[in-house]
Design an enzyme around this catalytic site. Sequence first.
Site, PDB file in Angstrom:
ATOM      1  N   LYS A   1     -12.005  -6.765  -6.235  1.00 28.91           N
ATOM      2  CA  LYS A   1     -12.834  -5.566  -6.391  1.00 28.91           C
ATOM      3  C   LYS A   1     -12.003  -4.371  -6.821  1.00 28.91           C
ATOM      4  O   LYS A   1     -12.547  -3.356  -7.213  1.00 28.91           O
ATOM      5  CB  LYS A   1     -13.648  -5.272  -5.123  1.00 28.91           C
ATOM      6  CG  LYS A   1     -12.886  -5.163  -3.840  1.00 28.91           C
ATOM      7  CD  LYS A   1     -13.867  -4.943  -2.665  1.00 28.91           C
ATOM      8  CE  LYS A   1     -13.108  -4.860  -1.350  1.00 28.91           C
ATOM      9  NZ  LYS A   1     -13.952  -4.469  -0.232  1.00 28.91           N
TER      10      LYS A   1
ATOM     11  N   LYS B   1       0.824  -1.213   0.000  1.00 32.59           N
ATOM     12  CA  LYS B   1       0.000   0.000   0.000  1.00 32.59           C
ATOM     13  C   LYS B   1       0.855   1.258   0.000  1.00 32.59           C
ATOM     14  O   LYS B   1       0.467   2.267  -0.590  1.00 32.59           O
ATOM     15  CB  LYS B   1      -0.938   0.017   1.221  1.00 32.59           C
ATOM     16  CG  LYS B   1      -2.128  -0.905   1.045  1.00 32.59           C
ATOM     17  CD  LYS B   1      -3.303  -0.455   1.893  1.00 32.59           C
ATOM     18  CE  LYS B   1      -4.482  -1.394   1.710  1.00 32.59           C
ATOM     19  NZ  LYS B   1      -5.547  -1.165   2.685  1.00 32.59           N
TER      20      LYS B   1
ATOM     21  N   LYS C   1      -6.966 -14.068  -8.668  1.00 31.63           N
ATOM     22  CA  LYS C   1      -8.250 -14.016  -7.978  1.00 31.63           C
ATOM     23  C   LYS C   1      -9.103 -12.840  -8.478  1.00 31.63           C
ATOM     24  O   LYS C   1      -8.562 -11.778  -8.781  1.00 31.63           O
ATOM     25  CB  LYS C   1      -7.956 -13.842  -6.482  1.00 31.63           C
ATOM     26  CG  LYS C   1      -9.049 -14.311  -5.574  1.00 31.63           C
ATOM     27  CD  LYS C   1      -8.601 -14.254  -4.125  1.00 31.63           C
ATOM     28  CE  LYS C   1      -9.717 -13.722  -3.279  1.00 31.63           C
ATOM     29  NZ  LYS C   1      -9.350 -13.548  -1.884  1.00 31.63           N
TER      30      LYS C   1
END
Length: 334
Positions: free
Chosen positions: A200, A115, A197
């Site tokens: 979102k 991040k 995977k």
Amino acid sequence: MINDKKVLFSGMQATGNLTLGNYLGALKNWVNICDEYECFYSVVDLHSITVRQDPAELRKRARQLLTLYIAAGLDPKKNCIYYQSHVSGHAELAWILNCFTYMGELNRMTQFKDKSAKHADNINAGLFTYPVLMAADILLYQADVVPVGKDQLQHLELTRDLAQRFNGVYGDVFTVPEPYLGKVGAKIMSLQEPTKKMSKSDENSNASVYLMDDTDTIMRKFKRAVTDSEGCVRYSEEQPGIRNLIDIYSACTGKTPQDIEKEFEGRGYGDFKMAVGESVVAVLKPLQERFEELSKDKAYIDEVIKENGEKANYYATKTLRKVQKKVGFPERIR
Ligand code: TRP
């Protein structure tokens, strides 16, 4: 233990739109866990502001997520679905746990590294101590189990270390949580890169089906889904694209992969993709209708928010007071 049941805690961020992967892989399977566990599902808005958010948008999405959980079948009378920011104990316990966490431990967290690379202009202290807040979330409710994806296992490991460290100093204060190993749902992969995977936060919107996608969008995404070169509907490692579509069809219809191979024997990918798309629409349509209905019922959702917020506060405060006493804060005079 609450009401003679073990406690399950999970947190979810209201950022990004939930995908079919979130639904088939997690949410759908949580509906009946509440018979076995006392479940807490927190909309973790404190976590969301570690990256910059538009305030109105965050508020809107938090409410949507909470509503969506109910629409998906989690009964708010049996499951405590609440906003993290409505329970001040999360932040208070996080502070105390911060004082028991080493910089070196947080430096090792891979999500922090990812991040901070992604948000290089805003590497704030909250982003760094995010795992401690997550530990506080879990320990505050004396959770026994936490359903987490692989990406959160390192944080859960830290949570266990902190609980054990604290217990080592002060005696048995915290339950040491385990990852939830109950029945897990299908692992749904990206429609564009089926070895990855479904996420979102995927930049390619064709890669993920969102729970609020309309019928045309869903059908279009399945039409464009990446398949393989064999040309037949066969469940195998060598055909990750078809395998993923079979998994989706299987999760939506309850048919086994073997049944599905038979059903599409001698038929092409085109037919199969249409069928998968239709099965997904059949699952998501009722969910969307229920969501719309609930969204209109402001009074009901408000009541859920209030009642569950109070319930969460009750259990959180119980743990917090114990911890405050252990570390030597003066008792409250009543
Ligand atoms: N960190 C989790 C995520 O990004 C969300 C989360 C916050 C969480 N607190 C939690 C998950 C406690 C499980 C338990 O997905």
